[in-house]
Write a protein that holds these residues in place. Structure first.
Motif, PDB file in Angstrom:
ATOM      1  N   VAL A 146       0.870  -1.154   0.043  1.00 47.47           N
ATOM      2  CA  VAL A 146       0.041  -0.075  -0.009  1.00 47.47           C
ATOM      3  C   VAL A 146       0.841   1.301   0.262  1.00 47.47           C
ATOM      4  O   VAL A 146       1.743   1.407   0.936  1.00 47.47           O
ATOM      5  N   THR A 160      -8.781  -4.838  -2.385  1.00 46.25           N
ATOM      6  CA  THR A 160      -7.751  -4.366  -3.555  1.00 46.25           C
ATOM      7  C   THR A 160      -6.459  -5.044  -3.555  1.00 46.25           C
ATOM      8  O   THR A 160      -6.042  -5.094  -2.343  1.00 46.25           O
ATOM      9  N   GLU A 215      -2.887  -3.615  -4.740  1.00 47.83           N
ATOM     10  CA  GLU A 215      -2.029  -2.666  -5.404  1.00 47.83           C
ATOM     11  C   GLU A 215      -0.811  -3.185  -6.042  1.00 47.83           C
ATOM     12  O   GLU A 215      -0.579  -4.418  -5.801  1.00 47.83           O
ATOM     13  N   GLN A 249       2.278   3.546  -8.931  1.00 51.25           N
ATOM     14  CA  GLN A 249       1.610   2.621  -7.863  1.00 51.25           C
ATOM     15  C   GLN A 249       0.115   2.675  -8.284  1.00 51.25           C
ATOM     16  O   GLN A 249      -0.317   3.658  -8.336  1.00 51.25           O
ATOM     17  N   ASN A 268      -3.857   1.716  -7.562  1.00 50.45           N
ATOM     18  CA  ASN A 268      -4.723   1.537  -6.713  1.00 50.45           C
ATOM     19  C   ASN A 268      -6.043   1.569  -7.255  1.00 50.45           C
ATOM     20  O   ASN A 268      -6.766   2.374  -7.241  1.00 50.45           O
ATOM     21  N   THR A 269      -6.590   0.414  -7.886  1.00 51.57           N
ATOM     22  CA  THR A 269      -7.670   0.447  -8.876  1.00 51.57           C
ATOM     23  C   THR A 269      -8.519  -0.829  -8.853  1.00 51.57           C
ATOM     24  O   THR A 269      -9.770  -0.942  -8.644  1.00 51.57           O
ATOM     25  N   GLY A 309      -5.433  -6.647  -0.139  1.00 51.23           N
ATOM     26  CA  GLY A 309      -5.393  -5.215   0.549  1.00 51.23           C
ATOM     27  C   GLY A 309      -6.776  -5.094   1.145  1.00 51.23           C
ATOM     28  O   GLY A 309      -7.888  -5.241   0.540  1.00 51.23           O
TER      29      GLY A 309
END
Length: 421
Positions: free
Chosen positions: A47, A167, A169, A229, A231-232, A284
């Motif tokens: 993260v 999630t 990442e 990075q 994050n999706t 995550g």
């Protein structure tokens, strides 16, 4: 069986700070971690960036500098993500202290109790069960594992039981920095092709180029040029405390990663040669168990910048960031900002249990409040405060609930931690 002054379960942002804070107070500490590396979401969870703000003088300042991403705003230094490989070594060195025994690849299997008094943990390890005992145990597992096993009052999610999506990442390299866009999240209005980037992404999802649930493409810069990075990825309806749900969620998330890399290569300038080089080794998790304590803090209090006489985390700040539990994007159309707020000691004391403290996202609050304080900067400050509380209670032979919070506050301010301005 081994005896300690303090046991810390979970070596994530809250846990490593709790262990170090207790050790710096002179306590002998056991730091227990289920993975083979310390750092939690800073490492295994992959993260970044380190979100949120807290008052001056906490261990958060020390750690962001250690990881090479200093910054004093809610999204760190322009939303910059740290180098996870560097973090694995830097954080291992951080907790490599003569007063800390680190138990890696060790799962919390059970809690040792005498009535409502928690006296230690049983670990499942490669050597078989190991019994650890201490006057004070800190649950910094994120998922509230110790508290759950101890019989604490647990809540999950919002009123319908749904929790924020999970999630994975990941990082892509090979970008052209002269062209490659940065998008730090839903508050970012950066443009591409003459329109807001996130609106453009939603349009691509509407046209079927990416699944609707991953239409919010967040691309954070990292400390390494030419990389982002991402994050999706998102899977809804997952309760990560249910072991039968973990594998399928992980599989879907990794399939989404493949879809996203292909989408970026084919559609986004500067990403034509990007490729995935690393990702989280564990799912995550934004939300799971919340351990109800002597006080349950609400999002309304956070929005108003609440103050408490038993403050142990001061000037915490982040938006009420609720990723939609039932669909794509955010759960609330209007972003709820918070004034810098306090977290009181009572939120860290599990209701009806003695000898146990919590730190990190599993503390006592509502679903909406949790969506603000769950971020890593705030969790670091929680861990430091509760590590000091555990050390003081252990040395005085009292339970954490019996500890005079003014004595804890004095010890914190003596270390330069801002609590009362």
């Amino acid at each position: 069986m081994k005896k300690y002054d303090v046991i810390v379960a979970g070596a994530g942002p809250a846990g490593i700070c709790a262990a170090m804070a207790a050790a710096r107070m002179g306590s002998k500490v056991a730091l227990v971690e289920r993975y083979g590396v310390v750092g939690g979401n800073l490492t295994a969870g992959f993260v970044g960036p380190i979100l949120g703000m807290v008052g001056k003088g906490t261990m958060r300042d020390e750690l962001v500098e250690l990881l090479g991403v200093p910054g004093n705003d809610m999204i760190g230094e322009t939303g910059m993500a740290h180098d996870v490989e560097h973090a694995k070594l830097a954080l291992a060195r951080f907790v490599d202290n003569p007063l800390i025994d680190v138990y890696l690849q060790s799962m919390v299997a059970d809690v040792i109790k005498d009535g409502n008094l928690v006296k230690g943990l049983v670990l499942a390890t490669n050597e078989g069960p190991i019994r650890l005992e201490a006057p004070v145990t800190i649950d910094a597992t994120g998922d509230g594992v110790v508290s759950f096993l101890a019989g604490a009052h647990i809540e999950k999610g919002r009123e319908d039981g749904l929790m924020q999506p999970v999630t994975l990442e990941f990082r892509v390299d090979g970008l052209d920095e002269q062209k490659a866009i940065i998008c730090i999240g839903d508050v970012d209005n950066v443009e591409l092709f003459g329109m807001r980037f996130l609106d453009w992404c939603k349009k691509q999802a509407d046209e079927g180029k990416i699944p609707q649930k991953i239409a919010a493409v967040r691309l954070h810069p990292t400390v390494n040029a030419g990389s982002r990075q991402v994050n999706t990825t998102q899977v809804n309806g997952v309760d990560i405390t249910r072991v039968d749900q973990i594998f399928k969620a992980d599989l879907e998330l990794r399939e989404q990663m493949e879809i996203l890399v292909k989408f970026l290569r084919e559609n986004v300038p500067g990403y034509e040669n990007c490729h995935c080089v690393a990702s989280g080794t564990t799912t995550g998790v934004r939300e799971s168990r919340r351990v109800m304590g002597d006080y349950v803090i609400t999002a309304e209090e956070l929005a108003d910048g609440c103050r408490f006489p038993d403050v142990v985390v001061h000037k915490a700040e982040f938006i009420v960031d609720i990723h939609n539990p039932a669909g794509a994007g955010q759960a609330e159309a209007k972003i709820q900002y918070c004034k810098p707020y306090d977290l009181p000691y009572r939120c860290f004391l599990p209701e009806g249990l003695e000898g146990l403290l919590v730190a990190g996202r599993c503390i006592s609050g509502t679903h909406r409040a949790h969506a603000s304080y769950r971020v890593m900067s705030i969790c670091m400050a929680m861990g430091e405060a509760i590590g000091m509380a555990a050390s003081l209670a252990s040395s005085k032979g009292c339970t954490p609930r019996q500890l005079d919070v003014k004595e804890l506050q004095s010890a914190m301010t003596a270390k330069g931690i801002e609590l009362f301005d």
